[in-house]
Structures are given as structure tokens and as C-alpha cells.
Design a protein around this motif. Structure first.
Motif, PDB file in Angstrom:
ATOM      1  N   SER A  19       0.836  -1.190   0.000  1.00 40.68           N
ATOM      2  CA  SER A  19       0.000   0.000   0.000  1.00 40.68           C
ATOM      3  C   SER A  19       0.873   1.244   0.000  1.00 40.68           C
ATOM      4  CB  SER A  19      -0.956  -0.013   1.196  1.00 40.68           C
ATOM      5  OG  SER A  19      -0.257  -0.088   2.399  1.00 40.68           O
ATOM      6  N   GLY A  20       0.475   2.217  -0.842  1.00 41.37           N
ATOM      7  CA  GLY A  20       1.264   3.426  -1.007  1.00 41.37           C
ATOM      8  C   GLY A  20       0.962   4.464   0.050  1.00 41.37           C
ATOM      9  N   LEU A  21       1.747   5.515   0.004  1.00 40.11           N
ATOM     10  CA  LEU A  21       1.576   6.650   0.900  1.00 40.11           C
ATOM     11  C   LEU A  21       0.219   7.299   0.656  1.00 40.11           C
ATOM     12  CD1 LEU A  21       2.936   8.597   2.938  1.00 40.11           C
ATOM     13  CD2 LEU A  21       3.811   9.853   0.968  1.00 40.11           C
ATOM     14  N   GLN A  22      -0.466   7.677   1.720  1.00 43.58           N
ATOM     15  CA  GLN A  22      -1.754   8.348   1.607  1.00 43.58           C
ATOM     16  C   GLN A  22      -1.595   9.806   2.016  1.00 43.58           C
ATOM     17  OE1 GLN A  22      -4.888   6.290   3.621  1.00 43.58           O
ATOM     18  NE2 GLN A  22      -4.613   4.435   2.420  1.00 43.58           N
ATOM     19  N   CYS A  23      -2.018  10.697   1.120  1.00 44.53           N
ATOM     20  CA  CYS A  23      -1.907  12.139   1.360  1.00 44.53           C
ATOM     21  C   CYS A  23      -3.255  12.805   1.109  1.00 44.53           C
ATOM     22  CB  CYS A  23      -0.891  12.757   0.392  1.00 44.53           C
ATOM     23  SG  CYS A  23       0.758  12.066   0.463  1.00 44.53           S
ATOM     24  N   TYR A  24      -3.420  13.957   1.715  1.00 47.04           N
ATOM     25  CA  TYR A  24      -4.581  14.779   1.391  1.00 47.04           C
ATOM     26  C   TYR A  24      -4.298  15.464   0.061  1.00 47.04           C
ATOM     27  CZ  TYR A  24      -6.464  13.921   5.976  1.00 47.04           C
ATOM     28  OH  TYR A  24      -6.984  13.295   7.079  1.00 47.04           O
ATOM     29  N   VAL A  25      -5.301  15.460  -0.823  1.00 48.09           N
ATOM     30  CA  VAL A  25      -5.177  16.078  -2.139  1.00 48.09           C
ATOM     31  C   VAL A  25      -6.374  17.004  -2.304  1.00 48.09           C
ATOM     32  CG1 VAL A  25      -5.089  15.681  -4.626  1.00 48.09           C
ATOM     33  CG2 VAL A  25      -3.938  14.085  -3.070  1.00 48.09           C
ATOM     34  N   CYS A  26      -6.116  18.314  -2.191  1.00 47.06           N
ATOM     35  CA  CYS A  26      -7.181  19.301  -2.300  1.00 47.06           C
ATOM     36  C   CYS A  26      -6.545  20.675  -2.406  1.00 47.06           C
ATOM     37  CB  CYS A  26      -8.110  19.242  -1.083  1.00 47.06           C
ATOM     38  SG  CYS A  26      -7.293  19.579   0.514  1.00 47.06           S
ATOM     39  N   ASP A  27      -7.370  21.695  -2.684  1.00 42.49           N
ATOM     40  CA  ASP A  27      -6.847  23.066  -2.667  1.00 42.49           C
ATOM     41  C   ASP A  27      -7.922  24.004  -2.132  1.00 42.49           C
ATOM     42  OD1 ASP A  27      -8.201  24.619  -5.053  1.00 42.49           O
ATOM     43  OD2 ASP A  27      -7.673  22.644  -5.841  1.00 42.49           O
ATOM     44  N   SER A  28      -7.460  25.086  -1.540  1.00 44.21           N
ATOM     45  CA  SER A  28      -8.384  26.016  -0.889  1.00 44.21           C
ATOM     46  C   SER A  28      -9.217  26.802  -1.892  1.00 44.21           C
ATOM     47  CB  SER A  28      -7.615  26.973   0.026  1.00 44.21           C
ATOM     48  OG  SER A  28      -6.661  27.702  -0.714  1.00 44.21           O
ATOM     49  N   ALA A  29      -8.776  26.885  -3.149  1.00 47.78           N
ATOM     50  CA  ALA A  29      -9.571  27.573  -4.158  1.00 47.78           C
ATOM     51  C   ALA A  29     -10.802  26.751  -4.542  1.00 47.78           C
ATOM     52  CB  ALA A  29      -8.731  27.858  -5.402  1.00 47.78           C
ATOM     53  N   GLY A  30     -10.681  25.433  -4.482  1.00 44.02           N
ATOM     54  CA  GLY A  30     -11.775  24.565  -4.884  1.00 44.02           C
ATOM     55  C   GLY A  30     -12.590  23.993  -3.738  1.00 44.02           C
ATOM     56  N   SER A  31     -12.104  24.147  -2.509  1.00 47.29           N
ATOM     57  CA  SER A  31     -12.813  23.559  -1.380  1.00 47.29           C
ATOM     58  C   SER A  31     -12.626  24.395  -0.123  1.00 47.29           C
ATOM     59  CB  SER A  31     -12.316  22.138  -1.106  1.00 47.29           C
ATOM     60  OG  SER A  31     -12.897  21.638   0.078  1.00 47.29           O
ATOM     61  N   GLU A  32     -13.716  24.747   0.490  1.00 49.91           N
ATOM     62  CA  GLU A  32     -13.650  25.487   1.747  1.00 49.91           C
ATOM     63  C   GLU A  32     -13.122  24.614   2.882  1.00 49.91           C
ATOM     64  OE1 GLU A  32     -17.702  25.993   3.685  1.00 49.91           O
ATOM     65  OE2 GLU A  32     -18.280  25.239   1.703  1.00 49.91           O
ATOM     66  N   PHE A  33     -13.030  23.306   2.672  1.00 51.58           N
ATOM     67  CA  PHE A  33     -12.569  22.371   3.698  1.00 51.58           C
ATOM     68  C   PHE A  33     -11.066  22.115   3.622  1.00 51.58           C
ATOM     69  CE2 PHE A  33     -16.963  21.167   2.539  1.00 51.58           C
ATOM     70  CZ  PHE A  33     -17.573  21.630   3.686  1.00 51.58           C
ATOM     71  N   CYS A  34     -10.364  22.883   2.781  1.00 52.72           N
ATOM     72  CA  CYS A  34      -8.931  22.668   2.555  1.00 52.72           C
ATOM     73  C   CYS A  34      -8.151  23.950   2.819  1.00 52.72           C
ATOM     74  CB  CYS A  34      -8.716  22.185   1.119  1.00 52.72           C
ATOM     75  SG  CYS A  34      -7.037  21.636   0.786  1.00 52.72           S
ATOM     76  N   GLY A  35      -8.356  24.560   3.947  1.00 54.22           N
ATOM     77  CA  GLY A  35      -7.647  25.786   4.288  1.00 54.22           C
ATOM     78  C   GLY A  35      -6.396  25.503   5.098  1.00 54.22           C
ATOM     79  N   ALA A  36      -6.181  26.282   6.138  1.00 56.01           N
ATOM     80  CA  ALA A  36      -4.997  26.091   6.982  1.00 56.01           C
ATOM     81  C   ALA A  36      -4.964  24.684   7.581  1.00 56.01           C
ATOM     82  CB  ALA A  36      -4.972  27.141   8.093  1.00 56.01           C
ATOM     83  N   ASN A  37      -6.117  24.157   7.922  1.00 61.26           N
ATOM     84  CA  ASN A  37      -6.245  22.766   8.382  1.00 61.26           C
ATOM     85  C   ASN A  37      -7.303  22.085   7.523  1.00 61.26           C
ATOM     86  OD1 ASN A  37      -4.463  22.955  10.670  1.00 61.26           O
ATOM     87  ND2 ASN A  37      -6.060  24.155  11.661  1.00 61.26           N
ATOM     88  N   VAL A  38      -7.073  20.838   7.168  1.00 60.48           N
ATOM     89  CA  VAL A  38      -8.050  20.077   6.405  1.00 60.48           C
ATOM     90  C   VAL A  38      -9.184  19.662   7.329  1.00 60.48           C
ATOM     91  CG1 VAL A  38      -8.436  17.904   5.173  1.00 60.48           C
ATOM     92  CG2 VAL A  38      -6.355  19.198   4.767  1.00 60.48           C
ATOM     93  N   ASN A  39     -10.410  19.802   6.860  1.00 57.38           N
ATOM     94  CA  ASN A  39     -11.548  19.261   7.578  1.00 57.38           C
ATOM     95  C   ASN A  39     -11.567  17.766   7.280  1.00 57.38           C
ATOM     96  OD1 ASN A  39     -14.108  18.250   8.254  1.00 57.38           O
ATOM     97  ND2 ASN A  39     -15.051  20.262   7.992  1.00 57.38           N
TER      98      ASN A  39
END
Length: 113
Positions: A19-39
Motif C-alpha cells: 500500500s502506497g503513501l496516503q496524502c490529502y489532495v485538495c486546494d483552498s480555491a476549490g474547497s472550503e474544507f482545505c484551508g490552513a487545516n483540512v476538515n
């Protein structure tokens, strides 16, 4: 019975290694849940496709209105010229673009800035 138990242990160990590394993949321009801390209730980490990656977070300088751009990715090592890809945060500039990049290599480690 010990032979069966041994085969099950080897199979389970192979799953963990595969199993590979798991990372959060998002950006604050496209999601309000991806700011300083990920929701983490709304956004879940994804498994990176490549083995030669780290979790990365890019933080752009604040815009005139105060908005700070944040992008979280599975960062393929060697993607940016002259980038310090060691774990931790590093300033990077290219032409008129400057951002801070933070790297880590444990599952979900890029959830915070």
C-alpha cells in the motif's frame, strides 16, 4: 496449522508493504474544507499512485484581499527545479512566483500547515 498461520502473516505483511503513501489532495480555491487545516470529516486522504512521492503542502503568499492559497498533493520527487525536498517547510521561487512548500512522508501528514 503453523504453516497456514505463517502464510496469512506473510500475506498481511505484503499488503502493508504494497500500500502506497496516503496524502490529502485538495486546494483552498476549490474547497472550503482545505484551508490552513483540512476538515478531515469532509476530505479523506487518497493513496498516491507513485512510490517516489511525499505528501506536500504548498502555501502561497496572501493575496491583496488576505486570501491565502493552500494546495495539498502527492508530490512527485524531482518535480520542481532547485526544490529542497527534505521533510519540513522550504521557500521556493521561480520567476515571479514564490511559495512555501512543506513535505512529509507519513500517511495523512499534510493535513495541517
Amino acid at each position: 496449522m503453523n504453516d497456514i498461520l505463517r502464510k496469512i502473516c506473510i500475506f498481511c505483511a505484503a499488503l502493508v508493504v504494497a500500500s502506497g503513501l496516503q496524502c490529502y489532495v485538495c486546494d483552498s480555491a476549490g474547497s472550503e474544507f482545505c484551508g490552513a487545516n483540512v476538515n478531515t470529516e469532509r476530505i479523506k486522504p487518497v493513496e498516491c499512485d507513485d512510490e517516489n512521492v511525499k505528501c506536500g503542502t504548498q502555501i502561497q503568499d496572501p493575496a491583496e484581499d488576505g486570501w491565502v492559497g493552500v494546495m495539498r498533493v502527492c508530490y512527485p520527487l524531482g518535480s520542481l527545479p532547485r526544490m529542497n525536498e527534505t521533510n519540513g517547510c522550504h521557500q521556493w521561487s521561480n520567476n515571479n512566483f514564490t511559495a512555501r512548500f512543506c513535505f512529509c512522508e507519513t500517511d495523512g501528514c499534510n493535513s495541517k500547515i
